[in-house]
Design a protein around this motif. Structure first.
Motif, PDB file in Angstrom:
ATOM      1  N   GLY A 187       7.827  21.000  -4.368  1.00 36.60           N
ATOM      2  CA  GLY A 187       7.040  19.920  -3.758  1.00 36.60           C
ATOM      3  C   GLY A 187       6.718  18.808  -4.750  1.00 36.60           C
ATOM      4  O   GLY A 187       6.970  17.625  -4.494  1.00 36.60           O
ATOM      5  N   MET A 188       6.173  19.185  -5.888  1.00 37.25           N
ATOM      6  CA  MET A 188       5.850  18.188  -6.913  1.00 37.25           C
ATOM      7  C   MET A 188       7.121  17.585  -7.504  1.00 37.25           C
ATOM      8  O   MET A 188       7.188  16.374  -7.749  1.00 37.25           O
ATOM      9  N   ASN A 189       8.125  18.436  -7.709  1.00 43.06           N
ATOM     10  CA  ASN A 189       9.373  17.928  -8.284  1.00 43.06           C
ATOM     11  C   ASN A 189       9.990  16.861  -7.371  1.00 43.06           C
ATOM     12  O   ASN A 189      10.443  15.816  -7.837  1.00 43.06           O
ATOM     13  N   VAL A 236       0.870  -1.190   0.000  1.00 38.39           N
ATOM     14  CA  VAL A 236       0.000   0.000   0.000  1.00 38.39           C
ATOM     15  C   VAL A 236       0.900   1.231   0.000  1.00 38.39           C
ATOM     16  O   VAL A 236       1.823   1.331   0.815  1.00 38.39           O
ATOM     17  N   ILE A 237       0.626   2.145  -0.938  1.00 34.07           N
ATOM     18  CA  ILE A 237       1.395   3.396  -0.979  1.00 34.07           C
ATOM     19  C   ILE A 237       0.461   4.551  -0.640  1.00 34.07           C
ATOM     20  O   ILE A 237      -0.584   4.715  -1.274  1.00 34.07           O
ATOM     21  N   GLY A 238       0.849   5.348   0.322  1.00 37.43           N
ATOM     22  CA  GLY A 238       0.105   6.568   0.640  1.00 37.43           C
ATOM     23  C   GLY A 238       0.628   7.702  -0.227  1.00 37.43           C
ATOM     24  O   GLY A 238       1.696   8.245   0.040  1.00 37.43           O
ATOM     25  N   ALA A 239      -0.133   8.025  -1.280  1.00 39.97           N
ATOM     26  CA  ALA A 239       0.191   9.187  -2.132  1.00 39.97           C
ATOM     27  C   ALA A 239      -0.966  10.159  -1.983  1.00 39.97           C
ATOM     28  O   ALA A 239      -1.391  10.793  -2.948  1.00 39.97           O
ATOM     29  N   ASP A 240      -1.484  10.232  -0.764  1.00 44.78           N
ATOM     30  CA  ASP A 240      -2.718  10.976  -0.534  1.00 44.78           C
ATOM     31  C   ASP A 240      -2.480  12.348   0.101  1.00 44.78           C
ATOM     32  O   ASP A 240      -3.318  12.852   0.849  1.00 44.78           O
ATOM     33  N   GLY A 241      -1.336  12.934  -0.222  1.00 49.48           N
ATOM     34  CA  GLY A 241      -1.141  14.349   0.026  1.00 49.48           C
ATOM     35  C   GLY A 241      -0.816  14.737   1.456  1.00 49.48           C
ATOM     36  O   GLY A 241      -0.623  13.904   2.348  1.00 49.48           O
ATOM     37  N   ALA A 242      -0.777  16.060   1.657  1.00 53.14           N
ATOM     38  CA  ALA A 242      -0.276  16.634   2.916  1.00 53.14           C
ATOM     39  C   ALA A 242      -1.071  16.174   4.139  1.00 53.14           C
ATOM     40  O   ALA A 242      -0.545  16.152   5.247  1.00 53.14           O
ATOM     41  N   PHE A 243      -2.341  15.826   3.943  1.00 58.40           N
ATOM     42  CA  PHE A 243      -3.160  15.412   5.096  1.00 58.40           C
ATOM     43  C   PHE A 243      -3.508  13.926   4.986  1.00 58.40           C
ATOM     44  O   PHE A 243      -4.621  13.497   5.300  1.00 58.40           O
ATOM     45  N   ALA A 257       3.958   2.288   2.517  1.00 62.05           N
ATOM     46  CA  ALA A 257       4.941   3.380   2.452  1.00 62.05           C
ATOM     47  C   ALA A 257       4.277   4.677   2.010  1.00 62.05           C
ATOM     48  O   ALA A 257       3.170   4.673   1.467  1.00 62.05           O
ATOM     49  N   LEU A 258       4.985   5.779   2.254  1.00 62.85           N
ATOM     50  CA  LEU A 258       4.487   7.111   1.891  1.00 62.85           C
ATOM     51  C   LEU A 258       5.349   7.714   0.782  1.00 62.85           C
ATOM     52  O   LEU A 258       6.570   7.524   0.786  1.00 62.85           O
ATOM     53  N   VAL A 259       4.714   8.466  -0.119  1.00 59.95           N
ATOM     54  CA  VAL A 259       5.467   9.237  -1.125  1.00 59.95           C
ATOM     55  C   VAL A 259       4.889  10.653  -1.214  1.00 59.95           C
ATOM     56  O   VAL A 259       3.746  10.899  -0.828  1.00 59.95           O
ATOM     57  N   GLY A 260       5.671  11.550  -1.785  1.00 62.05           N
ATOM     58  CA  GLY A 260       5.203  12.907  -2.061  1.00 62.05           C
ATOM     59  C   GLY A 260       4.829  13.647  -0.780  1.00 62.05           C
ATOM     60  O   GLY A 260       5.438  13.458   0.275  1.00 62.05           O
ATOM     61  N   ASP A 261       3.805  14.506  -0.901  1.00 65.06           N
ATOM     62  CA  ASP A 261       3.413  15.337   0.245  1.00 65.06           C
ATOM     63  C   ASP A 261       3.020  14.508   1.467  1.00 65.06           C
ATOM     64  O   ASP A 261       3.128  14.989   2.599  1.00 65.06           O
ATOM     65  N   ALA A 262       2.553  13.300   1.277  1.00 65.93           N
ATOM     66  CA  ALA A 262       2.186  12.458   2.417  1.00 65.93           C
ATOM     67  C   ALA A 262       3.410  12.225   3.307  1.00 65.93           C
ATOM     68  O   ALA A 262       3.305  12.179   4.531  1.00 65.93           O
ATOM     69  N   ALA A 263       4.582  12.126   2.691  1.00 64.19           N
ATOM     70  CA  ALA A 263       5.812  11.899   3.454  1.00 64.19           C
ATOM     71  C   ALA A 263       6.475  13.203   3.857  1.00 64.19           C
ATOM     72  O   ALA A 263       7.110  13.281   4.905  1.00 64.19           O
ATOM     73  N   HIS A 264       6.318  14.232   3.025  1.00 63.76           N
ATOM     74  CA  HIS A 264       7.118  15.448   3.260  1.00 63.76           C
ATOM     75  C   HIS A 264       6.481  16.664   2.597  1.00 63.76           C
ATOM     76  O   HIS A 264       7.031  17.207   1.633  1.00 63.76           O
TER      77      HIS A 264
END
Ligand SMILES: Cc1cc2nc3c(=O)[nH]c(=O)nc-3n(C[C@H](O)[C@H](O)[C@H](O)COP(=O)(O)OP(=O)(O)OC[C@H]3O[C@@H](n4cnc5c(N)ncnc54)[C@H](O)[C@@H]3O)c2cc1C
Length: 469
Positions: free
Chosen positions: A331-333, A167-174, A315-322
């Motif tokens: 941020g997107m880059n 499962v990957i959390g790519a669900d953003g800052a929140f 695991a987390l990616v993108g804004d979900a992680a940082h």
């Protein structure tokens, strides 16, 4: 991309969030032979257009392009981008100052439409037979052992459980996946809100705001530039769009003199406030007061957390992680760089997911910390320093050194935006170069005039001594 078509054969990868990172990641995973299930809270933008969401346009730079290139999408995206090669500063008296981003005229950051980019990525993901994207599916919870997620179908109100191998959390800052990690214990987490929020406004095409359309190819301002109105603790920026409009973003404190709470809801007051602080922009914004009243104020947050994975299964990616503040336009880059690195780790670990997740978080966490810090520092630079003569003077020294010692002297901005050198290295080299520039500025005559004969030569000479030392 080399062929690794079976390293995740018979596995199901579940991605929470079909935003920028989630949809790109689906494109990375699909060719590895797995089933990819993407669950997105919002409706299908192909049916309804994008609803809600954040900034209208974004600056795409080298790392993001590299992330897109890894799945063959860079050209498709860049075809709809507007290169921005410099900052143009607008003073309160309407004076314009250009500040090229780089001594290399090829270097540019690219203004892209967020919704257009997300659509391109969704369509690209959907082209893979192994990818299924389900919309109106809000992820509520995550079971790290299974692993599985509980989702709510926003249309029917039904809840269901989806199992996967990863499962990957790519669900953003929140992120809901990160939230599940937070409550599961032994998880470090911090979120820091800026005292500033943001609000978007609009400059229409030249013809709609009384500017001669021949002046800037139909735009009201020079299009191949990022425009900044630095005003100390506050600022406005504007990025061009393909339809010849500009999206302006106010970054103001919530409270204070030059702040959201300083402006009443009267249209007359709004215009008067802008006449005082952004006089050259007002004639270009015929719908200013209406836009100001209609558009929401968004918050700006830095999220730091650790670990980024649980049990080798989530695991987390993108804004979900940082999640980071947007002042370096990274941020997107950074999120796209995450996708490329995660894919590389899975390939290098030959499909061993737990080993790949360990390696991924080990590699990416320090990088995320570095760009989070640089983004906060760049806010001070953009809103305040870029308008000051002493800053512009140091920028001239920097550009002179950059031209004189190409390869050896690369400004931090260039390393971050025009290269894929790790953020940590860009940060360190930026600090080292700042020290060199400060020493040169001190050794040159006080208030040195960069137009005087011999100034560039003196900078080069001092620079050579310091760089060789
Ligand atoms: C004003 C502003 C300007 C910016 N400018 C730039 C810029 O110029 N350059 C740059 O590189 N970055 C910029 N950024 C940062 C950039 O927007 C983010 O870093 C980027 O969107 C991160 O992508 P993501 O996919 O991780 O998150 P998001 O793009 O936020 O995507 C998350 C997705 O998950 C979905 N979702 C959320 N919760 C759930 C749930 N519970 N279940 C299912 N789905 C869910 C959301 O609907 C969304 O589709 C800017 C940000 C802001 C706020």
């Amino acid at each position: 991309m080399p062929n690794h078509t079976s390293i995740l054969k018979d596995k199901t990868i579940l991605i929470a969030g079909a935003g920028l990172a989630g949809s790109l990641l689906a494109c990375y995973f699909a060719p590895l032979g797995c089933r990819v299930l993407v669950l997105e809270r919002r409706g299908d933008p192909r049916a309804k257009g994008f609803v809600g969401g954040r900034s209208i346009n974004l600056a795409l730079s080298a790392r993001g392009i590299d992330g897109l290139e890894g799945v063959g999408l860079a050209d498709r995206v860049l075809a709809g981008a507007i290169p921005m090669r410099k900052r143009v500063m607008h003073s309160t008296s309407g004076e314009l100052t250009d500040q090229p981003y780089s001594a290399n005229p090829e270097d540019a950051i690219n203004s892209v439409s967020r919704s257009g980019l997300n659509l391109t990525l969704l369509e690209a993901a959907d082209e893979h037979p192994g990818v299924e994207i389900r919309f109106n599916q809000r992820v509520l919870e995550c079971d790290f052992d299974a692993p599985s997620v509980t989702t709510l179908d926003e249309a029917s109100g039904q809840q269901s459980v989806e199992r996967a191998d990863l499962v990957i959390g790519a669900d953003g800052a929140f992120s809901a996946i990160r939230m599940a990690m937070q409550v599961s214990g032994r998880f470090n987490f911090s979120q820091d809100y800026l005292e500033h929020g943001y609000k978007e406004l609009m400059i229409p095409p030249a013809a709609d705001c009384g500017v001669d359309p021949d002046l800037h190819d139909g735009f009201a301002l020079e299009p191949n530039a990022l425009h900044i109105w630095p005003r100390g603790g506050s600022m406005m920026i504007a990025l061009p769009n393909l339809d010849k409009t500009f999206t302006c973003t106010l970054f103001w404190p919530y409270q204070g003199e030059h702040a959201f709470d300083a402006v009443s809801e009267s249209k007359k007051d709004i215009r008067a406030f802008f006449e005082r602080h952004y006089p050259d922009a007002v004639p270009l914004m015929p719908t200013l007061a209406d836009d100001y009243l209609a558009n929401p104020i968004g918050s700006l947050v830095t999220v730091r957390c650790w670990p980024w994975q649980r049990g080798g299964k989530v695991a987390l990616v993108g804004d979900a992680a940082h999640a980071i503040v947007p002042f370096y336009g990274q941020g997107m880059n950074a999120a796209f760089e995450d996708c490329r690195v995660l894919h590389r780790c899975i390939v290098e670990q030959d499909g061993d997911i737990p080993a790949a997740l360990d390696e991924y978080q080990r590699l990416r966490k320090p990088e995320a910390e570095a760009i989070a810090d640089m983004a906060l520092e760049n806010f001070v630079e953009m809103r305040d320093k870029v308008g000051r003569p002493e800053f512009l003077y140091r920028k001239k020294i920097e550009q002179t050194l950059h031209k004189a010692f190409p390869g050896k002297v690369e400004p931090q901005y260039n390393l971050v935006s025009f290269s894929t050198v790790p953020y940590t290295r860009a940060q360190q080299r930026g600090r080292d170069l700042a020290g060199v520039i400060e020493t040169i500025a001190e050794q040159l005559p006080a208030n040195g005039n960069s137009d005087e004969p011999g100034w560039s030569e003196a900078v080069r000479r001092l620079g050579k001594d310091l760089l060789d030392a």
